[in-house]
Design a protein around this motif. Structure first.
Motif, PDB file in Angstrom:
ATOM      1  N   LEU A 177      37.170  39.717  45.187  1.00 26.57           N
ATOM      2  CA  LEU A 177      38.164  40.128  45.906  1.00 26.57           C
ATOM      3  C   LEU A 177      37.236  39.632  47.110  1.00 26.57           C
ATOM      4  O   LEU A 177      38.243  39.112  48.257  1.00 26.57           O
ATOM      5  CB  LEU A 177      36.798  41.672  45.859  1.00 26.57           C
ATOM      6  CG  LEU A 177      37.274  41.791  47.378  1.00 26.57           C
ATOM      7  CD1 LEU A 177      38.665  42.707  47.558  1.00 26.57           C
ATOM      8  CD2 LEU A 177      36.578  43.670  47.027  1.00 26.57           C
ATOM      9  N   THR A 178      36.028  38.739  47.075  1.00 25.12           N
ATOM     10  CA  THR A 178      35.403  37.820  48.276  1.00 25.12           C
ATOM     11  C   THR A 178      35.828  37.319  49.063  1.00 25.12           C
ATOM     12  O   THR A 178      36.891  36.754  50.157  1.00 25.12           O
ATOM     13  CB  THR A 178      34.256  37.583  47.873  1.00 25.12           C
ATOM     14  OG1 THR A 178      33.672  38.958  47.842  1.00 25.12           O
ATOM     15  CG2 THR A 178      33.491  36.815  49.132  1.00 25.12           C
ATOM     16  N   ARG A 179      36.227  35.870  47.731  1.00 26.75           N
ATOM     17  CA  ARG A 179      37.798  35.272  48.081  1.00 26.75           C
ATOM     18  C   ARG A 179      38.813  35.160  48.743  1.00 26.75           C
ATOM     19  O   ARG A 179      39.545  34.776  50.180  1.00 26.75           O
ATOM     20  CB  ARG A 179      37.935  34.408  46.779  1.00 26.75           C
ATOM     21  CG  ARG A 179      36.762  33.886  46.022  1.00 26.75           C
ATOM     22  CD  ARG A 179      36.832  32.563  44.974  1.00 26.75           C
ATOM     23  NE  ARG A 179      35.985  32.040  43.953  1.00 26.75           N
ATOM     24  CZ  ARG A 179      35.859  33.072  43.125  1.00 26.75           C
ATOM     25  NH1 ARG A 179      36.443  33.726  42.832  1.00 26.75           N
ATOM     26  NH2 ARG A 179      34.089  32.512  42.405  1.00 26.75           N
ATOM     27  N   ARG A 180      39.074  36.271  48.454  1.00 30.72           N
ATOM     28  CA  ARG A 180      40.733  37.077  48.868  1.00 30.72           C
ATOM     29  C   ARG A 180      40.581  37.879  50.698  1.00 30.72           C
ATOM     30  O   ARG A 180      41.696  36.767  50.855  1.00 30.72           O
ATOM     31  CB  ARG A 180      41.487  38.062  47.975  1.00 30.72           C
ATOM     32  CG  ARG A 180      42.689  37.889  48.140  1.00 30.72           C
ATOM     33  CD  ARG A 180      42.957  40.166  47.901  1.00 30.72           C
ATOM     34  NE  ARG A 180      42.758  41.107  49.381  1.00 30.72           N
ATOM     35  CZ  ARG A 180      42.941  42.660  49.184  1.00 30.72           C
ATOM     36  NH1 ARG A 180      42.538  42.567  47.559  1.00 30.72           N
ATOM     37  NH2 ARG A 180      41.957  42.865  50.210  1.00 30.72           N
ATOM     38  N   LEU A 181      39.468  38.230  50.503  1.00 30.91           N
ATOM     39  CA  LEU A 181      39.346  38.683  52.171  1.00 30.91           C
ATOM     40  C   LEU A 181      38.780  37.432  53.063  1.00 30.91           C
ATOM     41  O   LEU A 181      39.728  37.551  54.150  1.00 30.91           O
ATOM     42  CB  LEU A 181      37.974  39.584  51.807  1.00 30.91           C
ATOM     43  CG  LEU A 181      37.674  40.874  51.404  1.00 30.91           C
ATOM     44  CD1 LEU A 181      36.036  41.421  51.343  1.00 30.91           C
ATOM     45  CD2 LEU A 181      39.144  40.863  52.107  1.00 30.91           C
ATOM     46  N   VAL A 182      38.080  35.973  52.142  1.00 29.88           N
ATOM     47  CA  VAL A 182      38.058  35.294  52.956  1.00 29.88           C
ATOM     48  C   VAL A 182      39.139  34.587  53.702  1.00 29.88           C
ATOM     49  O   VAL A 182      39.684  33.698  55.093  1.00 29.88           O
ATOM     50  CB  VAL A 182      37.341  33.987  52.231  1.00 29.88           C
ATOM     51  CG1 VAL A 182      36.697  32.522  53.112  1.00 29.88           C
ATOM     52  CG2 VAL A 182      35.831  34.388  52.308  1.00 29.88           C
ATOM     53  N   ASP A 235      39.550  37.997  56.678  1.00 31.22           N
ATOM     54  CA  ASP A 235      38.653  39.060  57.648  1.00 31.22           C
ATOM     55  C   ASP A 235      37.316  39.035  56.836  1.00 31.22           C
ATOM     56  O   ASP A 235      36.452  39.354  55.435  1.00 31.22           O
ATOM     57  CB  ASP A 235      39.025  40.060  56.215  1.00 31.22           C
ATOM     58  CG  ASP A 235      38.270  41.416  56.221  1.00 31.22           C
ATOM     59  OD1 ASP A 235      37.545  41.562  56.980  1.00 31.22           O
ATOM     60  OD2 ASP A 235      38.865  42.950  55.691  1.00 31.22           O
ATOM     61  N   VAL A 236      36.627  37.550  57.442  1.00 34.36           N
ATOM     62  CA  VAL A 236      34.812  37.820  57.058  1.00 34.36           C
ATOM     63  C   VAL A 236      34.160  39.153  57.607  1.00 34.36           C
ATOM     64  O   VAL A 236      33.125  38.805  56.621  1.00 34.36           O
ATOM     65  CB  VAL A 236      34.684  36.256  57.755  1.00 34.36           C
ATOM     66  CG1 VAL A 236      35.329  35.211  57.957  1.00 34.36           C
ATOM     67  CG2 VAL A 236      35.086  36.572  59.537  1.00 34.36           C
ATOM     68  N   ALA A 237      34.261  39.295  57.591  1.00 32.26           N
ATOM     69  CA  ALA A 237      33.829  40.781  58.424  1.00 32.26           C
ATOM     70  C   ALA A 237      33.027  41.843  56.427  1.00 32.26           C
ATOM     71  O   ALA A 237      31.995  42.155  56.450  1.00 32.26           O
ATOM     72  CB  ALA A 237      34.148  42.332  59.391  1.00 32.26           C
ATOM     73  N   GLY A 238      34.512  41.944  56.798  1.00 26.35           N
ATOM     74  CA  GLY A 238      34.925  42.489  54.682  1.00 26.35           C
ATOM     75  C   GLY A 238      33.962  40.940  54.040  1.00 26.35           C
ATOM     76  O   GLY A 238      33.252  41.472  52.891  1.00 26.35           O
TER      77      GLY A 238
END
Length: 318
Positions: free
Chosen positions: A171-176, A180-183
């Protein structure tokens, strides 16, 4: 903290220890629960804590070309683990031969013969051995034979990031990748970081009055979506507020994707050849092509002002 690369690096006289095994890319808040419990259990038992991880990522060996973007290189993961109180990190070179070890052979070769595990701490989805055939049930069953206990920690923290999905490296990779760096920061417990060496670019930023550090990122780095971001440029332990640009520089018809950071209000910085880190706080805007250089300069001045405001409002101690 001790750092070992390969089983042969482990000291011959190494005694009992508490062990946790995983890729732990990003050392996000879920990972921190497991690693933190391993450290705590080790202290309870009066033995050292060891994190076992792999290089390259196992998927690259099992399915070549599928290496996921990395949230943190191994040296950064080790730094984060040291902050959590870990006593040793073992990086196992993940080869085709190693991938063929049966689950039982993996346990004997790594946990029993070398690390003399007294306790093993894992998440519920832990898999190991050839074709990931080993699971927590087998790990626990083998523990009865080889004199170690197993504790399973639920690593699935949730929050606003990703619409309430359980926190994970995926999920972190997807947000990056979506910008969405805040997410991503909510999951990681800190801003997403990109590292590399400062190289000479076209030097247009210098000509325009906004000299940037052009960062040649490490292989497989998870780089945010194209756009302008607020964050920090860290050099030799000093963290400087920065306006960060990610993209191909469409104003000048660029084709190569770059990460560039302008250290706000810093004059005369010479960073060429230095290893730097760029921390991403917030997305400011997408990458645009302006009608003129004057329009670009107005936008850049606005970006710097907005970045300064976002950084000033952020409490890095929380």
């Amino acid at each position: 903290m001790q750092r070992w690369r390969g089983l042969e690096d482990i000291p011959q006289d190494w005694g009992r220890s508490v062990v946790t095994i995983g890729s732990y890319d990003g050392v996000h808040r879920g990972h921190q629960l497991i690693i933190g419990r391993a450290v705590e259990r080790a202290r309870e038992l009066g033995v050292p804590s060891v994190v076992v991880t792999f290089d390259p990522h196992p998927s690259e060996v099992v399915r070549p070309g599928s290496h996921p973007p990395l949230l943190a290189p191994h040296h950064r993961r080790a730094e984060l683990m040291a902050e959590l109180g870990v006593d040793a990190v073992l990086i196992l070179p993940f080869t085709a031969e190693f991938s063929k070890l049966s689950p039982a052979d993996f346990i004997v070769k790594v946990l029993v013969d070398k690390l003399h595990a007294k306790a093993v701490i894992e998440g519920p989805n832990f898999r190991f051995g050839h074709k990931a055939a080993g699971n927590v049930a087998l790990l626990t069953e083998l523990g009865a034979t080889y004199d170690y206990t197993v504790e399973v920690i639920d690593l699935f923290v949730t929050g606003e990031a990703g619409g309430g999905q359980p926190f994970s490296s995926t999920l972190t990779r997807r947000l990056v990748s979506e910008g969405d760096v805040a997410g991503a920061a909510e999951i990681l417990g800190r801003p997403h970081r990109v590292e590399g060496i400062v190289v000479r670019g076209a030097q247009r930023g210098r000509e325009l009055g906004f000299p940037t550090a052009n960062v040649e990122t490490l292989p497989h780095t998870a780089i945010p979506a194209d756009g302008v971001y607020a964050g920090w440029l860290e050099v030799a332990g000093e963290s400087m507020p920065a306006a960060i640009s990610v993209g191909t520089n469409p104003q000048f018809d660029g084709t190569e994707r770059t990460v560039e950071a302008y250290a706000i209000d810093r004059v005369g910085l010479d960073l060429y050849g230095l290893h730097v880190a760029v921390d991403f706080l917030a997305y400011v805007r997408g990458m645009l092509k302006f009608d003129s250089i004057d329009d670009l300069l107005v936008a850049m001045a606005g970006d710097v002002k907005r970045c300064s405001e976002l950084i000033a409002a952020y409490d890095r101690t929380h």
